[in-house]
Design an enzyme around this catalytic site. Structure first.
Site, PDB file in Angstrom:
ATOM      1  N   ARG A1446       0.845  -1.182   0.000  1.00  0.00           N
ATOM      2  CA  ARG A1446       0.000   0.000   0.000  1.00  0.00           C
ATOM      3  C   ARG A1446       0.889   1.243   0.000  1.00  0.00           C
ATOM      4  O   ARG A1446       1.713   1.425   0.904  1.00  0.00           O
ATOM      5  CB  ARG A1446      -0.916   0.022   1.227  1.00  0.00           C
ATOM      6  CG  ARG A1446      -1.759   1.294   1.294  1.00  0.00           C
ATOM      7  CD  ARG A1446      -2.691   1.329   2.489  1.00  0.00           C
ATOM      8  NE  ARG A1446      -3.367   2.615   2.504  1.00  0.00           N
ATOM      9  CZ  ARG A1446      -3.362   3.478   3.522  1.00  0.00           C
ATOM     10  NH1 ARG A1446      -2.737   3.172   4.647  1.00  0.00           N
ATOM     11  NH2 ARG A1446      -3.981   4.633   3.421  1.00  0.00           N
ATOM     12  N   HIS A1491      -3.212  11.045   0.533  1.00  0.00           N
ATOM     13  CA  HIS A1491      -2.681  10.812   1.872  1.00  0.00           C
ATOM     14  C   HIS A1491      -2.118  12.131   2.407  1.00  0.00           C
ATOM     15  O   HIS A1491      -0.928  12.257   2.677  1.00  0.00           O
ATOM     16  CB  HIS A1491      -1.614   9.717   1.842  1.00  0.00           C
ATOM     17  CG  HIS A1491      -1.324   9.113   3.189  1.00  0.00           C
ATOM     18  ND1 HIS A1491      -1.344   7.767   3.425  1.00  0.00           N
ATOM     19  CD2 HIS A1491      -1.028   9.687   4.385  1.00  0.00           C
ATOM     20  CE1 HIS A1491      -1.037   7.520   4.690  1.00  0.00           C
ATOM     21  NE2 HIS A1491      -0.846   8.693   5.290  1.00  0.00           N
ATOM     22  N   GLU A1536      -7.499   8.454   6.223  1.00  0.00           N
ATOM     23  CA  GLU A1536      -7.763   9.101   7.508  1.00  0.00           C
ATOM     24  C   GLU A1536      -8.290  10.526   7.370  1.00  0.00           C
ATOM     25  O   GLU A1536      -7.637  11.498   7.788  1.00  0.00           O
ATOM     26  CB  GLU A1536      -6.501   9.078   8.376  1.00  0.00           C
ATOM     27  CG  GLU A1536      -5.990   7.671   8.677  1.00  0.00           C
ATOM     28  CD  GLU A1536      -4.797   7.650   9.632  1.00  0.00           C
ATOM     29  OE1 GLU A1536      -4.315   8.727  10.001  1.00  0.00           O
ATOM     30  OE2 GLU A1536      -4.361   6.544   9.996  1.00  0.00           O
ATOM     31  N   ASN A1679      -7.598   1.992   9.647  1.00  0.00           N
ATOM     32  CA  ASN A1679      -6.307   2.196  10.316  1.00  0.00           C
ATOM     33  C   ASN A1679      -6.538   2.257  11.823  1.00  0.00           C
ATOM     34  O   ASN A1679      -7.407   2.990  12.285  1.00  0.00           O
ATOM     35  CB  ASN A1679      -5.652   3.511   9.881  1.00  0.00           C
ATOM     36  CG  ASN A1679      -5.249   3.515   8.423  1.00  0.00           C
ATOM     37  OD1 ASN A1679      -5.394   2.510   7.735  1.00  0.00           O
ATOM     38  ND2 ASN A1679      -4.745   4.645   7.942  1.00  0.00           N
ATOM     39  N   TYR A1681      -4.394   2.010  15.784  1.00  0.00           N
ATOM     40  CA  TYR A1681      -3.124   1.923  16.504  1.00  0.00           C
ATOM     41  C   TYR A1681      -3.282   1.689  18.003  1.00  0.00           C
ATOM     42  O   TYR A1681      -2.500   0.959  18.601  1.00  0.00           O
ATOM     43  CB  TYR A1681      -2.314   3.219  16.292  1.00  0.00           C
ATOM     44  CG  TYR A1681      -1.786   3.371  14.893  1.00  0.00           C
ATOM     45  CD1 TYR A1681      -0.537   2.891  14.552  1.00  0.00           C
ATOM     46  CD2 TYR A1681      -2.551   3.980  13.899  1.00  0.00           C
ATOM     47  CE1 TYR A1681      -0.039   3.024  13.254  1.00  0.00           C
ATOM     48  CE2 TYR A1681      -2.074   4.110  12.608  1.00  0.00           C
ATOM     49  CZ  TYR A1681      -0.817   3.624  12.286  1.00  0.00           C
ATOM     50  OH  TYR A1681      -0.336   3.736  11.006  1.00  0.00           O
ATOM     51  N   GLU A1747      -3.594   0.085   8.009  1.00  0.00           N
ATOM     52  CA  GLU A1747      -2.422   0.526   8.779  1.00  0.00           C
ATOM     53  C   GLU A1747      -2.540  -0.017  10.197  1.00  0.00           C
ATOM     54  O   GLU A1747      -3.608   0.038  10.802  1.00  0.00           O
ATOM     55  CB  GLU A1747      -2.317   2.059   8.876  1.00  0.00           C
ATOM     56  CG  GLU A1747      -1.803   2.748   7.645  1.00  0.00           C
ATOM     57  CD  GLU A1747      -1.667   4.264   7.855  1.00  0.00           C
ATOM     58  OE1 GLU A1747      -1.420   4.674   9.013  1.00  0.00           O
ATOM     59  OE2 GLU A1747      -1.806   5.012   6.878  1.00  0.00           O
TER      60      GLU A1747
END
Length: 1925
Positions: A1446, A1491, A1536, A1679, A1681, A1747
């Site tokens: 990606r 992005h 995002e 995504n 985290y 991600e």
């Protein structure tokens, strides 16, 4: 006469049953039978007038033959109507098994007996079955040797054939008859032994295989022979060992000298005392039996009850007459003359008239009418029967809250219109928030010592629509958790199925006026019985149905608010009664055999007293009042299946009187009556108050409850008020009501459970000091006791209303019924005990009103351990602790460990006398030095605080015990106030009040199974002893020993853990060195050592006293509590820093521990330093005193365990301090500091890892002695109950202790949290709070309220540590076969070449060249230079083995000005080359169109705030689809968008850095981003999908949010809001409905309007836009985290920002591992949760994780353990999500390599490849995580190691490849060499030089040796490293 007998028998049984301890769910047995041929003949005789005594000749026993006589069922029914409960059946062994073998039964006879037993049960008679009575089978007679086996075989056959119909069995009913059938050549003893063996074998078989359903087995013995069986051990099976009760044949001659009571009283001398059943009662020569059997019955009852013979029933055949008539086939009744004589009437206070018996109400009225007030109110000092249940209650709608949680449907109480009628417009939506507070509420119950908790299930939480087709698993899980928590705390659940809260969906169908509710309720009840019945044994079908019928459907004051008093209440009651009966029968048929529970109903009733007792009409009205209130429901269930006659007659009369019917009372069918009658195992009763009742004038036909009933209600003005207008305090009414209910309904056969009693207080009253309620409980409970003890009413429980305050219907929250106050203004809904809670506990403990004796608590503490007896080295060998731990990385050091402590681990809390007791001068206590100090001006105590009152624990013992029980601690460490015991400090001044206080405390602890751990001295020396010098006076050693001796002698029988001193280091230094503590001696260089010396000797003296005088008898342990913080060397590589750290520990801990735990002397490090510095100070001797050798021996090993107090850590380095003036602090020669990064507290910074190291140091220094942590806790200035910081402190510190125990082998035995509650914290006064419980020092009652940390600590105790939750266990397995593995980057972060080949500027080019925007002034100008390093990047991807890559396209590299005016072919070619290279390597591209790097040219015209950007983005996407789409099949429109909108245009922390419109710009930008995505999607879908065959979607990012406090509804909602505002902002329009989620729309609109705007700041989509946006996805790109802990934060209405709109603040758990990014904590559990959230919220779309990864800072080591941990745990959670049926299709790691990490520049490294930015070639070097990730990719998951090594774990080829780099050239000795060659040359040169030096040294040595040979050198005396001092 039947009525007369019924009344007699009811009274007698109620009188009798109080002496019994038979199982509580069994009724008293009144037995008849068996059937005889003669009886059957007479019953069937047409003559029919003859009466027959039922006692039949044994030889005439009826043997069953089919068909059974037709009249048997009617006969059995008449027997049951005569109050017979059981019927004897004698099985014929010879007929059932003609051959004697169970293999060949006579099936016809078997079936006949089954029908006979079924007929008995149908008539509600329980069979009493005798296995053998007479006539043995031939095979059994032949030889007695095999008889036992044959009989056991027959018994097994009988149990199997009839066991489902029989509960009570007898092996033999006449042993003598059986003996006579055996061969006579055997002795009687031998034959008896044979029967004994047969019975014993049968009993064993029954117990092992057939008794699971609660059955019983016995054998019938002759009463006169019972002593023989008990005396003879070989026959004991018949009388005690193998029987569940004694069964006797009793023959009594009325003319004999011995009375029946005397005859039975002999049974009292027999042991063991078993329950007795009189199987046969035969009276001889008793003429009065015919004429007046009552006399014989009373004689029998007297005999049974004399001396409390444990009697469970008896045979009443002798009193039973049976006959037939021409009209009825057969019936039985008791003797006609069963009436009471006048003297018996007086004795039993019961008026019975054979002609016209008084009603139950009249009996009760006449019993009590003539009582004087003094007699009525006389207090009874007695206790309730053993086994009496004490409890508290709540109702679901009143306390649960969570009204929409877990899919719960609305109930009738949730309807919005209803709130208008409630006080303060209150709603039950949150209420007391018990839905989230199971642990808190169960803790309250433990604190109360409640034995039963009555709560209700919310029907709509189980079935949201009310119907069984819609069960809620979350609702079931909530009640499972509650029930399991109760049982784990030994509290019995009493579960109410319906407490007024009908599902609104059912109310919409008509509610209880609709007959279909009966079936709906049955389905609901059946579900609950199945789901919870394995643990719930007490069920209530309906709670107070009168209230719902009257107030819900009559007056309309309650939900559902219907006012129809003449029709609806009666219709509703009719349905409720039928629903109850159906539920009871369902339980009885389907669940009772397995679950063995009981089902009843709770009815409420006031007591009715006639307003004018002299008026008969008022008496009748009072009785009618009760029939209308309790009888309305009780009469159908407990009497005859129909409404009370008085109620029916009254309604009929009124309807006749009025022109049209006023009330409509439905009628039951005969079938319904049979269903209703007897459909309850107990009667639950609620009672609160009484009424004066008068006959109502018949002057109206307007329907109302009172008018229909024909009565008027009044109150006596003298009756005390409560805050509720309907409750007056009338205690004596409850006794009368219980008596009435017992006579009218339960009649001694059905137990009564008092299930509701209490009174409210109002909001204007003292909310904690509810003394009026204490008086109420005291009086009402005593009246219940009178009913039990004096009136013989069978009451089994007392349940107070209510556990906590809650929503009280129309009165909202203004009426407070709770024993615990709930603060509804605090979102935590904290609960604080009221005075009534402590009072109720005292009643429970005493089981009434007598004090119970205290049983001593058995305790097992470790034996004395011998430690090292030699001196410690300098530095000590314990320095291995630093060597072991100090080189750990932060990740390794702080990684959370899961496990548990030893099974007998001692969990507790601590306190100390001066800090909590108060009562400083009460009851003869003498002043202590702290009393004197705090009353001295200028003492430096904050706010001039004193301990005069403190927590007032001296007067609040009940409160302290309540907290301790609630916490579930096993130990409580407290100190004794010396001056409270000895006011002058000397034994000649013993203060009995002080002794009493500690005795009560210790007894209370022991009674609660809490071990007392007692500190003798916690700094509060009696002032009288300080006046003679205090610890500076050696005479205190003797005085302290005298005080300790007294304590051992007085309390040592219950105290098994003693500590002599608490923290003597502080006593010595702070009291006598720095002088900041009393006695304020400032002598820093000498006094601390003198004091310490005395304290050590005093300790040793006391230890020996205990050891020599008390240990053998008391079996306790004794030690002292020492304190230390951990000392960490500042530089491990600097030896003197290590020595300094060791010295700090020796000067604090070793000062006292070394003499006591080692060799009786101070550590050498102390002696050396103090001695040397004393010498340097020119002193003649060391300031540190020395011990004699005798003293050393006396002191050494004078402690059984090591008690440690520790709180924090210090970083230590060597320091040379000044010599003068001398000071203990300077003697240490060390400087100490705290790391500012450690979490701050009010006192010290927290460094939990120091705990583990300190424990290891103690182990190394003193041997593996048992260690107890006796203090550890944190002081905070915030007084709130929400103390998350304290939770984190205890969590991390206890975890480090766990590591020391589990990983390091430290013998850790216990942990005491400091402290139980807030207290006087020495010089900090009350400003610093250490308590698990908050204490309000501004309130004179010093209320204690549990903090969140109390709940957490209880959880730790319950789990005995921190076991790995099941959901966190590692899962082995593979992902789906077609699972995609990928790695990601982004253009601006890796490409560089920022101005090459025609690339235009992006907003990130501009932003990174703006000062102060990027860390270290980094830019992305070059970054990883991927624009020039396609080959190197491809190598890195091949290292990872991924199938996909990606990356993003730089918009300004393709379209320099953002528009299609000019397409930069050079930029396109870069991406073509990259894509071609990927495809050639079999790696598929995943392309992100945007992005974050918007062309600057577009930003210059407004960027994403300008709506034209939507079209520009569509055009840009079109170029990419057209130019690259033939090779790219996976497109992501936006990455995002949340970050773009919020950070780029809200916070301004990302490009373009706009932050001045935080309340509008982010939403405008988000709006345009969503529309841009939709346009790009439609473009691809419409124009390219068919030809290119790819898929396209968006990538949305979101953290997961957990509530900071999961028990707080506000925090729960805040966590949801956090995720909706982050992930839902963009996902909801695209994946759900084309529009923003309701949470965002509502909150932003409301806040916009509140700020004065006329519309929301959140833009709106048009309907066409919604349709165009909705569904624009092929997959969910995600995504993720990290996770946060969220809580509610209210911003002012004028603050306009995204954060203010969201209204959420977030923190992180300190136990979560850090990363290189401040915002990223490692929280793998959140990954699974948020994936499941997406599944649930958006209908399980295909998800690609685009991600996921973690950063590290300062990374130079390629062994990135933390990243491996992150990837392993996160990817494993993804695998679990797949197992949860989440449609997860792929996983992408971030990132392929280290790169430009936006605002932090290059300082944060996310890469699996290390990029060396100092090397111009920017090599990509694989880290260990790259290899790890590659193995996961190869294995497609995690192969199970249990099945052996998997081939995928072996890497293919030679491992990862480092990207090619150009080797650097260097100059070396004039040569140009490569770096490797130069390194080799350098090594060779170094070796040659070293060889030369060694040769020269060798030659010099030989020369010197030769020149000095033969000379003898004098040996110099070695200098000791210890000073001569």
């Amino acid at each position: 006469m039947d009525l007369a007998w019924n009344l007699v028998f009811t009274v007698l049984l109620s009188f009798l049953c109080w002496g019994l301890e038979w199982e509580s769910d069994r009724n008293f047995i009144s037995a008849a039978g068996p059937l005889t041929n003669d009886l059957l003949h007479k019953l069937s005789s047409p003559l029919g007038n003859q009466n027959s005594n039922f006692a039949a000749d044994d030889k005439d026993i009826y043997v069953c033959r089919q068909p059974l006589p037709a009249y048997l069922l009617e006969y059995f029914s008449s027997v049951h109507a005569s109050k017979i409960t059981h019927y004897k059946v004698l099985l014929p062994w010879a007929q059932l098994l003609p051959t004697g073998s169970s293999k060949n039964p006579d099936e016809e006879t078997v079936q006949c007996y089954r029908k006979l037993l079924e007929a008995l049960l149908a008539a509600q008679l329980q069979p009493l079955v005798v296995l053998h009575h007479q006539t043995l089978p031939a095979s059994a007679v032949q030889g007695s040797e095999a008889f036992a086996d044959l009989f056991a075989d027959y018994a097994t056959f009988a149990f199997h054939s009839f066991g489902d119909l029989v509960g009570i069995w007898f092996t033999f009913s006449d042993l003598e008859e059986v003996i006579m059938e055996f061969p006579h050549q055997q002795s009687r003893a031998a034959r008896l032994q044979t029967l004994n063996d047969a019975h014993r074998k049968t009993y064993k078989i029954f117990r092992e295989k057939y008794a699971s359903q609660g059955g019983k087995l016995s054998v019938v013995l002759r009463a006169e022979e019972i002593s023989e069986f008990l005396r003879e051990p070989s026959l004991s099976a018949l009388a005690k060992d193998s029987v569940d009760f004694l069964s006797l044949n009793l023959f009594y001659e009325c003319q004999s000298e011995a009375s029946l009571p005397q005859k039975l009283s002999k049974l009292q001398t027999l042991e063991p005392k078993l329950p007795v059943f009189i199987f046969n009662l035969k009276l001889q020569d008793c003429p009065s039996t015919r004429k007046n059997p009552v006399k014989q019955l009373f004689s029998l009852f007297e005999a049974i009850n004399k001396d409390e013979v444990l009697t469970i029933g008896f045979d009443i055949n002798v009193f039973l007459n049976c006959s037939s008539s021409s009209k009825k086939s057969g019936s039985c009744s008791l003797a006609d003359s069963l009436v009471f004589a006048t003297d018996q009437q007086q004795d039993h206070k019961t008026a019975l008239d054979s002609a016209s018996p008084a009603s139950a109400y009249q009996q009760v009225w006449e019993t009590f009418a003539n009582q004087s007030r003094a007699e009525r109110d006389a207090f009874l000092q007695d206790v309730f029967p053993e086994g009496f249940l004490w409890g508290v209650s709540t109702g679901a709608f009143s306390v649960e809250g969570g009204w929409a949680e877990g899919g719960r449907g609305p109930s009738v109480w949730d309807q919005p219109g209803l709130q208008k009628a409630t006080k303060g417009l209150a709603t039950p939506w949150v209420a007391s928030d018990s839905y989230h507070k199971v642990d808190s509420d169960v803790a309250l119950l433990r604190g109360l010592r409640a034995q039963v908790y009555k709560f209700s299930i919310s029907w709509s939480r189980i079935f949201p629509t009310g119907l069984k087709s819609s069960p809620s698993l979350q609702g079931v899980a909530y009640y499972n958790k509650l029930i399991n928590s109760l049982l784990n705390s030994h509290i019995e659940p009493m579960v109410t199925l319906f407490h007024w809260d009908l599902p609104q969906a059912l109310q919409d169908l008509g509610g209880w006026q609709n007959e279909s509710m009966v079936e709906a309720f049955l389905d609901y009840a059946a579900f609950c019985f199945s789901a919870f019945g394995d643990r719930v044994k007490l069920w209530v079908t309906f709670h107070e149905p009168w209230v719902m019928s009257y107030a819900g459907y009559g007056t309309g004051q309650h939900a559902p608010g219907i006012s129809d008093p003449g029709v609806a209440p009666f219709k509703v009651a009719h349905s409720v009664l039928k629903a109850h009966a159906r539920a009871w029968h369902h339980y009885n048929s389907h669940h009772r055999p397995q679950q063995q529970g009981r089902v009843g109903i709770v009815l409420n009733s006031d007591w009715a007293e006639p307003l004018s007792p002299e008026r008969p009409e008022d008496l009748r009205a009072s009785e009618r009042f009760l029939h209308f209130m309790v009888g309305w429901f009780a009469h159908p269930i407990f009497v005859d299946g129909d409404y009370p006659k008085a109620l029916r007659a009254q309604i009929q009369q009124m309807n006749k009187r009025c022109p049209s019917p006023v009330a409509q009372l439905p009628e039951f069918t005969e079938t319904e009556k049979q269903l209703l009658k007897g459909s309850a195992d107990f009667l639950g009763l609620s009672h609160y108050t009484s009424r004066l009742v008068s006959e109502a004038p018949q002057d109206t036909c307007t329907p109302s409850y009172d008018k229909i009933g024909g009565f008027s209600q009044h109150v006596d003005p003298a009756w005390p008020h409560t805050s509720s207008p309907w409750i007056r305090v009338v205690p004596w009414g409850i006794r009368r009501l219980l008596k009435f209910v017992s006579l009218e309904y339960t009649r001694g056969k059905i137990p009564i459970y008092l299930a509701g009693n209490g009174m409210p207080i109002g909001e204007s009253e003292n909310l904690l000091d509810d003394s009026l309620r204490v008086d109420y409980f005291n009086q009402y409970i005593n009246e219940v006791l009178k009913a039990v003890k004096e009136d013989l009413v069978d009451v089994r429980s007392y349940i107070a209303r209510s556990l906590i305050d809650g929503f009280e219907g129309p009165s909202g929250y203004s009426q407070r019924f709770g024993l615990y106050h709930v603060n509804f203004n605090d979102s935590s809904k904290p609960r604080t005990p009221r005075k009534s809670a402590y009072f109720f506990t005292s009643i429970i403990e005493k089981n009434g009103f007598f004090t119970k004796a205290v049983n001593r608590l058995p305790q097992d503490f470790p034996p004395k351990v011998r430690a090292f007896t030699f001196s410690s080295e300098v530095p000590s060998k314990a320095k291995v602790v630093w060597e072991k731990f100090s080189n750990q990385t932060k990740f390794e050091r702080d990684l959370f460990y899961h496990g548990t402590f030893r099974d007998d681990f001692l969990w507790g809390v601590s306190s100390s006398a001066y800090q909590i007791e108060g009562a400083w001068n009460a009851d003869g206590k003498g002043p202590s030095i702290w009393d004197n100090f705090t009353h001295t001006p200028g003492n430096n105590v904050k706010d001039n605080a004193t301990g005069d009152i403190a927590c007032d624990s001296y007067n609040k013992l009940d409160a302290d015990l309540n907290m301790l029980r609630a916490l579930k601690v096993k130990a409580y460490r407290f100190s004794i106030s010396w001056s409270r015991i000895f006011p002058t400090g000397r034994k000649n001044s013993i203060n009995s009040h002080g002794v009493d206080y500690y005795n009560k405390l210790i007894n209370g602890l022991v009674a609660s199974n809490i071990s007392p751990m007692v500190t003798l001295f916690h700094w509060d020396l009696p002032q009288a002893l300080q006046d003679i010098g205090g610890w500076d006076n050696p005479s205190l050693i003797e005085l302290f020993d005298s005080y300790a001796d007294f304590c051992f002698q007085t309390f040592g029988d219950r105290v098994k853990f003693w500590m002599t001193f608490n923290e003597p280091t502080y006593q010595a230094w702070l009291g006598y060195g720095s002088g900041i503590f009393p006695p304020n001696v400032k002598d820093a260089g000498w006094a601390p050592y003198r004091i310490g010396h005395t304290l050590i000797k005093a300790h040793a003296r006391v230890y020996h006293t205990y050891d020599e005088k008390y240990r053998q008898k008391q079996q306790g342990v004794i030690s002292l509590s020492l304190n230390a913080y951990w000392a960490e060397p500042k530089s491990l590589g600097t030896p003197r820093d290590v020595e300094a750290a060791d010295r700090v520990l020796q000067f604090s801990l070793g000062w006292f521990a070394h003499p006591i735990f080692r060799n009786g002397d101070y550590p050498d490090a102390m002696k050396w330093k103090v001695g040397n510095r004393s010498e340097l100070q020119h002193l003649a001797a060391s300031r540190l005193p020395s011990f004699t050798e005798e003293e050393k021996k006396y002191i050494s090993t004078t402690a059984d365990v090591f008690c440690l107090n520790t709180y924090s850590s210090r970083i230590v380095q060597y320091k040379t301090p000044r010599l003068n003036p001398p000071s203990y602090e300077n003697d240490v020669e060390a400087a100490e500091e705290e790391d500012p990064s450690w979490p701050s507290t009010a006192v010290n910074r927290a460094a939990p890892w120091g705990m583990r190291r300190l424990l290891n140091w103690i182990k190394e220094e003193y041997g593996n002695i048992p260690i107890y942590i006796t203090e550890n806790g944190v002081g905070l200035t915030n007084p709130k109950v929400e103390d998350t910081d304290r939770i984190f402190y205890h969590k991390t510190y206890i975890n480090e202790a766990l590591k020391a125990y589990r990983l390091d082998g430290v013998d850790l035995r216990g942990y005491m949290a400091w402290s139980l509650m807030d207290n006087f914290e020495w010089l900090n006064g009350y400003t610093v709070k250490f308590g698990l419980y908050h204490v309000d020092f501004n309130d004179s009652s010093r209320p204690r309220t549990a903090r969140a940390s109390a709940r957490y600590y209880t959880e730790i105790i319950t789990n005995n540590g921190m076991p790995l939750p099941k959901e966190d266990e590692f899962l082995y397995g593979e992902f789906p076969k077609d699972f995609i593995w990928s790695a990601a980057t982004a253009a601006y972060q890796i490409e560089g070449a920022w101005r090459e080949d025609g690339k235009g500027l992006s907003i990130w080019d501009t932003y990174s060249h703006t000062p102060l925007k990027i860390g270290n002034d980094d830019t992305g100008d070059v970054t990883c230079d991927s624009y020039h390093k396609i080959a190197e990047d491809l190598v890195a991807l091949k290292n990872l083995g991924v199938s996909h890559y990606r990356f993003s396209v730089s918009w300004s590299r393709i379209l320099p000005d953002g528009t299609t005016k000019y397409i930069n072919e050079a930029g396109l070619n870069y991406y073509r080359r990259l894509i071609d290279a990927l495809l050639e390597a079999n790696i598929k591209p995943q392309v992100t169109i945007y992005h974050w790097d918007l062309p600057q040219a577009l930003q210059d015209v407004g960027g994403w705030e300008n709506e034209t950007v939507v079209q520009r983005f569509k055009e840009y996407a079109d170029v990419l689809f057209q130019k690259l789409g033939d090779k790219v099949k996976f497109w992501i429109t936006l990455n995002e968008p949340f970050v773009v909108a919020n950070q780029g245009y809200g916070y301004g922390t990302a490009a373009p850095g706009i932050s001045f419109r935080p309340g509008t710009a982010p939403y405008v930008v988000g709006h345009n981003l969503i529309k841009a995505h939709a346009e790009a999607w439609h473009l691809y879908n419409d124009k390219y999908r068919t030809s290119q065959g790819g898929m396209i979607s968006i990538t949305i990012n979101s953290d997961w949010a957990e509530p900071r406090d999961p028990s707080n509804q506000e925090d729960v909602e805040a966590a949801r809001r956090y995720v909706q505002f982050m992930g839902g902002w963009f996902a909801h329009p695209i994946f759900k409905n084309g529009d923003y989620n309701e949470v965002m729309k509502t909150r932003i609109r409301d806040r916009s309007l509140a700020a004065g705007l006329n519309k929301s700041r959140l833009p709106e989509f048009t309907e066409s836009e919604k349709r165009r946006i909705n569904g624009t996805f092929d997959f969910f790109g995600f995504n993720h985290y990290t996770t946060v802990l969220a809580y509610n934060l209210n911003y002012g209405s004028l603050i306009s920002s995204f954060d203010a709109d969201r209204g959420v603040a977030s923190i992180t758990d300190r136990s979560w591992p850090d990363s290189g990014s401040f915002w990223l904590k490692m929280t793998p559990f959140g990954f699974r949760k948020i994936l499941n959230w997406i599944k649930k919220e958006y209908n399980n779309p295909p998800i690609y994780v685009t991600e996921n990864g973690v950063s590290q800072r300062g990374e130079v080591d390629l062994k990135d353990t933390a990243r491996i941990y992150y990837l392993r745990s996160y990817i494993n959670e993804a695998l679990k999500a797949v197992q949860d049926k989440v449609d997860l299709r792929g996983y992408t790691v971030w990132s392929v390599m280290d790169n430009f990490e936006w605002a932090t520049g290059f300082s944060e490294r996310f890469g699996l490849h290390f990029v060396n930015y100092t090397d111009p070639s920017l090599p990509r070097i694989p880290k260990e995580s790259a290899k790890f990730y590659a193995s996961i990719v190869r294995c497609n998951g995690f192969p199970d190691p249990a099945v052996g090594p998997h081939p995928c774990l072996q890497p293919e080829g030679d491992g990862p490849i480092v990207s090619p780099v150009r080797e650097k050239q260097v100059q070396f000795l004039g040569l140009t060499l490569g770096t490797t060659e130069a390194q080799t040359a350098l090594y060779i040169l170094f070796a040659l030089v070293l060889l030369g030096v060694c040769g020269l040294a060798f030659l010099s040595y030989k020369c010197c040796k030769h020149s000095r040979q033969g000379e003898k050198q004098p040996i110099q005396q070695e200098l000791s490293n210890v000073s001569s001092f």
